[in-house]
Motif scaffolding. Sequence first.
Motif, short mmCIF file in Angstrom:
data_model
loop_
_atom_site.label_atom_id
_atom_site.label_comp_id
_atom_site.label_asym_id
_atom_site.label_seq_id
_atom_site.Cartn_x
_atom_site.Cartn_y
_atom_site.Cartn_z
N VAL A 16 0.85 -1.20 0.00
CA VAL A 16 0.00 0.00 0.00
C VAL A 16 0.88 1.25 0.00
O VAL A 16 0.62 2.20 -0.75
CB VAL A 16 -0.96 -0.02 1.21
N TYR A 17 1.93 1.25 0.81
CA TYR A 17 2.84 2.38 0.86
C TYR A 17 3.51 2.59 -0.50
O TYR A 17 3.60 3.72 -1.00
CB TYR A 17 3.90 2.14 1.95
N GLY A 18 3.97 1.51 -1.12
CA GLY A 18 4.59 1.62 -2.44
C GLY A 18 3.61 2.15 -3.47
O GLY A 18 3.97 2.97 -4.32
N LEU A 19 2.37 1.72 -3.41
CA LEU A 19 1.35 2.20 -4.35
C LEU A 19 1.09 3.69 -4.14
O LEU A 19 0.96 4.45 -5.12
CB LEU A 19 0.06 1.39 -4.16
N ILE A 20 1.03 4.13 -2.88
CA ILE A 20 0.82 5.56 -2.60
C ILE A 20 2.00 6.38 -3.13
O ILE A 20 1.81 7.43 -3.75
CB ILE A 20 0.62 5.78 -1.08
N VAL A 25 4.19 10.22 -7.13
CA VAL A 25 5.21 10.56 -8.12
C VAL A 25 4.57 10.74 -9.49
O VAL A 25 4.86 11.71 -10.21
CB VAL A 25 6.32 9.48 -8.15
N GLY A 26 3.69 9.83 -9.86
CA GLY A 26 3.00 9.95 -11.14
C GLY A 26 2.15 11.20 -11.22
O GLY A 26 2.12 11.89 -12.25
N ALA A 27 1.46 11.54 -10.12
CA ALA A 27 0.63 12.74 -10.10
C ALA A 27 1.49 13.99 -10.24
O ALA A 27 1.15 14.92 -11.00
CB ALA A 27 -0.18 12.79 -8.82
#
Length: 141
Positions: A16-20, A25-27
């Motif tokens: 979950v942390y990696g996804l956030i 970063v993408g945003a």
Amino acid sequence: METPTEHSASLWPLFVYGLIVLSLVGAMLGLSYILGQHHNERATHDPYEGGILSTGSARIRFSAQFYLVAMLFVIFDVETIFIFSWAIAFRELGWYGYTGVIVFLILLVVVLIYEWRAGALDFGPDGKKILKAYRKMSAGQ
């Protein structure tokens, strides 16, 4: 012993942390691309050098004094590491360690004298040369 479901259950916060992080970063990259300026001028793809257009080759020669100063830094940086480690183990090393560090310091003083005579500590123009140039300039007026 952990079962496979218990092991994978303990890793879900990491995912979950990696996804956030990846989403943020993408945003940020996406928003900077959308909201940022888009221009295609002549010097857009040139390397930036403080507003000055680059000319000539990137391969320049450094003064030998640069390398002497770098040697001084490395020599005395390593000296600090050795003296700190000697100070930490002072009681265990005894007189043998004391004589070893004295020999080490004597060698470093010899290196410092060599560097000094080689001109590594002359960071500016020589004072004698400045006075000589000043006297010539004064005599010419």
